[in-house]
Design a protein around this motif. Structure first.
Motif, PDB file in Angstrom:
ATOM      1  N   ALA A  30      36.283  33.747 -42.337  1.00 57.00           N
ATOM      2  CA  ALA A  30      35.014  33.532 -41.620  1.00 57.00           C
ATOM      3  C   ALA A  30      35.293  32.475 -40.544  1.00 57.00           C
ATOM      4  CB  ALA A  30      33.933  33.126 -42.605  1.00 57.00           C
ATOM      5  N   VAL A  37      43.848  26.311 -43.366  1.00 54.82           N
ATOM      6  CA  VAL A  37      44.601  25.209 -43.996  1.00 54.82           C
ATOM      7  C   VAL A  37      45.474  25.775 -45.119  1.00 54.82           C
ATOM      8  CG1 VAL A  37      44.369  23.044 -45.291  1.00 54.82           C
ATOM      9  CG2 VAL A  37      42.748  23.570 -43.454  1.00 54.82           C
ATOM     10  N   VAL A  99      26.463  16.789 -43.202  1.00 58.83           N
ATOM     11  CA  VAL A  99      27.590  15.885 -43.513  1.00 58.83           C
ATOM     12  C   VAL A  99      28.911  16.628 -43.710  1.00 58.83           C
ATOM     13  CG1 VAL A  99      26.163  14.043 -44.488  1.00 58.83           C
ATOM     14  CG2 VAL A  99      27.052  15.826 -46.016  1.00 58.83           C
ATOM     15  N   VAL A 100      28.890  17.950 -43.560  1.00 60.41           N
ATOM     16  CA  VAL A 100      30.149  18.701 -43.718  1.00 60.41           C
ATOM     17  C   VAL A 100      31.069  18.392 -42.533  1.00 60.41           C
ATOM     18  CG1 VAL A 100      31.181  21.008 -43.737  1.00 60.41           C
ATOM     19  CG2 VAL A 100      29.144  20.550 -45.114  1.00 60.41           C
ATOM     20  N   GLY A 101      32.229  17.837 -42.834  1.00 53.96           N
ATOM     21  CA  GLY A 101      33.271  17.626 -41.819  1.00 53.96           C
ATOM     22  C   GLY A 101      32.790  16.873 -40.597  1.00 53.96           C
ATOM     23  N   ILE A 105      33.946  21.020 -37.014  1.00 50.81           N
ATOM     24  CA  ILE A 105      33.999  21.796 -38.266  1.00 50.81           C
ATOM     25  C   ILE A 105      32.661  22.510 -38.480  1.00 50.81           C
ATOM     26  CG2 ILE A 105      34.109  21.589 -40.799  1.00 50.81           C
ATOM     27  CD1 ILE A 105      36.854  21.259 -39.620  1.00 50.81           C
ATOM     28  N   GLY A 113      31.123  30.667 -46.415  1.00 49.29           N
ATOM     29  CA  GLY A 113      32.508  30.245 -46.657  1.00 49.29           C
ATOM     30  C   GLY A 113      32.562  29.039 -47.565  1.00 49.29           C
ATOM     31  N   CYS A 116      31.882  30.506 -51.016  1.00 46.13           N
ATOM     32  CA  CYS A 116      32.949  31.397 -51.519  1.00 46.13           C
ATOM     33  C   CYS A 116      34.248  30.647 -51.763  1.00 46.13           C
ATOM     34  CB  CYS A 116      33.202  32.540 -50.544  1.00 46.13           C
ATOM     35  SG  CYS A 116      31.836  33.687 -50.489  1.00 46.13           S
ATOM     36  N   ALA A 121      33.763  20.293 -54.748  1.00 44.48           N
ATOM     37  CA  ALA A 121      33.214  19.268 -53.849  1.00 44.48           C
ATOM     38  C   ALA A 121      32.363  19.859 -52.723  1.00 44.48           C
ATOM     39  CB  ALA A 121      34.349  18.446 -53.252  1.00 44.48           C
ATOM     40  N   ALA A 122      32.136  21.167 -52.733  1.00 45.59           N
ATOM     41  CA  ALA A 122      31.373  21.794 -51.646  1.00 45.59           C
ATOM     42  C   ALA A 122      30.003  21.125 -51.530  1.00 45.59           C
ATOM     43  CB  ALA A 122      31.218  23.281 -51.916  1.00 45.59           C
ATOM     44  N   LEU A 166      30.469  38.540 -49.642  1.00 42.92           N
ATOM     45  CA  LEU A 166      29.110  38.010 -49.495  1.00 42.92           C
ATOM     46  C   LEU A 166      28.543  38.448 -48.147  1.00 42.92           C
ATOM     47  CD1 LEU A 166      28.407  36.002 -51.774  1.00 42.92           C
ATOM     48  CD2 LEU A 166      28.119  34.298 -50.001  1.00 42.92           C
ATOM     49  N   ASP A 192      35.495  13.485 -44.781  1.00 42.05           N
ATOM     50  CA  ASP A 192      36.233  13.368 -46.032  1.00 42.05           C
ATOM     51  C   ASP A 192      35.470  14.210 -47.056  1.00 42.05           C
ATOM     52  OD1 ASP A 192      37.991  12.600 -47.945  1.00 42.05           O
ATOM     53  OD2 ASP A 192      37.220  10.555 -48.172  1.00 42.05           O
ATOM     54  N   LEU A 193      36.189  14.773 -48.002  1.00 39.27           N
ATOM     55  CA  LEU A 193      35.479  15.505 -49.047  1.00 39.27           C
ATOM     56  C   LEU A 193      34.836  14.503 -50.006  1.00 39.27           C
ATOM     57  CD1 LEU A 193      37.794  18.530 -49.854  1.00 39.27           C
ATOM     58  CD2 LEU A 193      35.643  18.504 -48.585  1.00 39.27           C
TER      59      LEU A 193
HETATM   60  C1  LIG Z   1      38.597  18.542 -41.637  1.00 40.76           C
HETATM   61  C2  LIG Z   1      37.751  19.253 -42.660  1.00 40.76           C
HETATM   62  C3  LIG Z   1      36.661  18.608 -43.206  1.00 40.76           C
HETATM   63  C4  LIG Z   1      35.859  19.251 -44.154  1.00 40.76           C
HETATM   64  N1  LIG Z   1      34.800  18.570 -44.669  1.00 40.76           N
HETATM   65  C5  LIG Z   1      34.020  19.179 -45.608  1.00 40.76           C
HETATM   66  C6  LIG Z   1      32.915  18.473 -46.162  1.00 40.76           C
HETATM   67  O1  LIG Z   1      32.608  17.333 -45.814  1.00 40.76           O
HETATM   68  N2  LIG Z   1      32.177  19.120 -47.114  1.00 40.76           N
HETATM   69  C7  LIG Z   1      32.455  20.404 -47.518  1.00 40.76           C
HETATM   70  O2  LIG Z   1      31.741  20.926 -48.372  1.00 40.76           O
HETATM   71  N3  LIG Z   1      33.495  21.089 -46.988  1.00 40.76           N
HETATM   72  C8  LIG Z   1      34.279  20.509 -46.050  1.00 40.76           C
HETATM   73  N4  LIG Z   1      35.352  21.187 -45.521  1.00 40.76           N
HETATM   74  C9  LIG Z   1      35.639  22.551 -46.005  1.00 40.76           C
HETATM   75  C10 LIG Z   1      35.110  23.705 -45.120  1.00 40.76           C
HETATM   76  O3  LIG Z   1      34.833  23.286 -43.811  1.00 40.76           O
HETATM   77  C11 LIG Z   1      33.870  24.367 -45.710  1.00 40.76           C
HETATM   78  O4  LIG Z   1      34.102  24.767 -47.028  1.00 40.76           O
HETATM   79  C12 LIG Z   1      33.394  25.571 -44.874  1.00 40.76           C
HETATM   80  O5  LIG Z   1      32.036  25.776 -45.094  1.00 40.76           O
HETATM   81  C13 LIG Z   1      34.148  26.862 -45.142  1.00 40.76           C
HETATM   82  O6  LIG Z   1      33.580  27.879 -44.329  1.00 40.76           O
HETATM   83  P1  LIG Z   1      34.472  28.793 -43.381  1.00 40.76           P
HETATM   84  O7  LIG Z   1      33.536  29.728 -42.685  1.00 40.76           O
HETATM   85  O8  LIG Z   1      35.364  27.996 -42.505  1.00 40.76           O
HETATM   86  O9  LIG Z   1      35.307  29.558 -44.495  1.00 40.76           O
HETATM   87  P2  LIG Z   1      36.806  30.230 -44.486  1.00 40.76           P
HETATM   88  O10 LIG Z   1      37.802  29.156 -44.361  1.00 40.76           O
HETATM   89  O11 LIG Z   1      36.814  31.293 -43.408  1.00 40.76           O
HETATM   90  O12 LIG Z   1      36.760  30.878 -45.902  1.00 40.76           O
HETATM   91  C14 LIG Z   1      36.723  30.089 -47.065  1.00 40.76           C
HETATM   92  C15 LIG Z   1      36.907  30.983 -48.292  1.00 40.76           C
HETATM   93  O13 LIG Z   1      35.780  31.822 -48.468  1.00 40.76           O
HETATM   94  C16 LIG Z   1      36.150  33.202 -48.381  1.00 40.76           C
HETATM   95  N5  LIG Z   1      35.080  33.869 -47.627  1.00 40.76           N
HETATM   96  C17 LIG Z   1      34.614  33.545 -46.408  1.00 40.76           C
HETATM   97  N6  LIG Z   1      33.577  34.341 -46.069  1.00 40.76           N
HETATM   98  C18 LIG Z   1      33.397  35.184 -47.127  1.00 40.76           C
HETATM   99  C19 LIG Z   1      32.474  36.229 -47.382  1.00 40.76           C
HETATM  100  N7  LIG Z   1      31.528  36.599 -46.503  1.00 40.76           N
HETATM  101  N8  LIG Z   1      32.539  36.871 -48.582  1.00 40.76           N
HETATM  102  C20 LIG Z   1      33.481  36.512 -49.509  1.00 40.76           C
HETATM  103  N9  LIG Z   1      34.390  35.544 -49.300  1.00 40.76           N
HETATM  104  C21 LIG Z   1      34.344  34.885 -48.122  1.00 40.76           C
HETATM  105  C22 LIG Z   1      37.500  33.227 -47.655  1.00 40.76           C
HETATM  106  O14 LIG Z   1      38.275  34.353 -48.002  1.00 40.76           O
HETATM  107  C23 LIG Z   1      38.109  31.930 -48.167  1.00 40.76           C
HETATM  108  O15 LIG Z   1      38.672  32.106 -49.436  1.00 40.76           O
HETATM  109  C24 LIG Z   1      36.173  20.581 -44.559  1.00 40.76           C
HETATM  110  C25 LIG Z   1      37.275  21.250 -43.990  1.00 40.76           C
HETATM  111  C26 LIG Z   1      38.055  20.606 -43.049  1.00 40.76           C
HETATM  112  C27 LIG Z   1      39.231  21.323 -42.462  1.00 40.76           C
END
Ligand SMILES: Cc1cc2nc3c(=O)[nH]c(=O)nc-3n(C[C@H](O)[C@H](O)[C@H](O)COP(=O)(O)OP(=O)(O)OC[C@H]3O[C@@H](n4cnc5c(N)ncnc54)[C@H](O)[C@@H]3O)c2cc1C
Length: 289
Positions: A30, A37, A99-101, A105, A113, A116, A121-122, A166, A192-193
């Motif tokens: 997504a 990463v 507060v995410v990232g 981000i 995402g 999933c 820590a999500a 999803l 930070d997570l």
């Molecule tokens: C620098 C940095 C800081 C971050 N800070 C935070 C934070 O503060 N808090 C936090 O909670 N997270 C944080 N994260 C984690 C991340 O940003 C989140 O979890 C984000 O919401 C993931 O979404 P994405 O669309 O990038 O997912 P992706 O990276 O594209 O996917 C994540 C996972 O979900 C699966 N997936 C995606 N979409 C679907 C779908 N529709 N159906 C089924 N599976 C699916 C993918 O296959 C993969 O396994 C951080 C990441 C980074 C790199």
């Protein structure tokens, strides 16, 4: 990074067919903020990456359907945090999305995402649990809804079946007025997570819903229907006893580099008490999110 094929389907049916064909060798992409990463560090080694961003049915959208707010799987954190309907009905989800990232981000990371990826820590998991969200899953056998409390298994593992993905997250519009607050603890300012991430919701019927993460293999939801926590006149000892029961499922790993189990458990209690007080104040209209 191990080489992989890249697919960019235009429809949900094509994506589901690819998932079916490749089985565990396929990974959905997504926003990529988690997956890229993992591709880089080699902890994810798919033979095909299926980019979902061009799928018409997942296009970013937040809309009210019947008694639900439906957030499509392509919707990013920035859109969640800025949406008027989310802000009105689900302010603690806004607090978590904000507060995410970092800004960069949040402009890429989808709510789906975050769910999933199933990190304990999500940040959006606790408010989604408190608000009773459901994941809408689609596969060759059709569509089904999974309550978020039945969705998380452990880090990186959900109850999505092989070949399912999803398409949306649905939040029931609250039947009762609720005050809610999301809080988290991180090691440092900036992105930070969370060492602890927690949401508390108190409704006008006295029901308290508490969800917490980063203190065990999966986010936890606990509900107190006694009315004691929501009652300003209740004895402190009675409230403390209920809180202890609610935190009994916390089991932080001693191997985490982020914080010791003792620290996390202490912070869980601090944040729990603060979020409860804020939720009660918001329910009473004394504080705005
Ligand atoms: C620098 C940095 C800081 C971050 N800070 C935070 C934070 O503060 N808090 C936090 O909670 N997270 C944080 N994260 C984690 C991340 O940003 C989140 O979890 C984000 O919401 C993931 O979404 P994405 O669309 O990038 O997912 P992706 O990276 O594209 O996917 C994540 C996972 O979900 C699966 N997936 C995606 N979409 C679907 C779908 N529709 N159906 C089924 N599976 C699916 C993918 O296959 C993969 O396994 C951080 C990441 C980074 C790199």
């Amino acid at each position: 990074m191990r080489p992989f094929q890249y697919a960019r389907p235009a429809t949900l049916a094509e994506a589901v067919a690819l998932l079916e064909a490749y089985g565990p060798e396929a990974r959905l992409l997504a926003g990529g903020t988690d997956l890229v990463v993992r591709l880089r560090d080699g902890t994810a080694r798919p033979s095909v990456v299926i980019d979902v961003k061009r799928i018409a049915e997942l296009r970013p959208a937040i809309r009210q359907v019947g008694g639900h707010l439906v957030i499509s799987a392509g919707t990013v954190m920035t859109d969640v945090a800025e949406d008027e309907q989310v802000r009105r009905h689900f302010p603690a989800l806004v607090e978590a999305a904000e507060v995410v990232g970092s800004v960069q981000i949040r402009n890429r990371a989808t709510l789906a995402g975050n769910v999933c990826n199933a990190s304990p820590a999500a940040d959006t998991a606790p408010p989604l649990l408190v608000y009773g969200a459901e994941a809408v899953a689609c596969g060759t056998a059709g569509t089904r809804r999974i309550g978020l409390d039945e969705f998380f298994v452990r880090s990186g593992e959900t109850t999505l079946r092989q070949g399912e993905m999803l398409t949306a997250i649905e939040l029931p519009l609250p039947a009762r007025r609720m005050g809610a607050a999301h809080l988290r603890r991180t090691r440092r300012r900036g992105h930070d997570l969370a060492s602890v991430t927690l949401c508390c919701g108190v409704d006008e019927g006295g029901v308290t819903r508490l969800a917490y993460g980063s203190v065990g293999p999966r986010p936890v939801l606990v509900v107190d229907e006694s009315g004691t926590l929501a009652d300003p006149a209740a004895a402190a000892e009675a409230k403390a006893a209920i809180f202890e029961r609610m935190f009994a499922s916390a089991s932080p790993s001693p191997r985490s580099m982020r914080a010791s189990p003792e620290y996390r458990l202490a912070m869980l209690r601090v944040l729990g008490a603060r979020a409860l007080a804020t939720a009660i104040a918001r329910l009473a209209g004394r504080e705005r999110p």
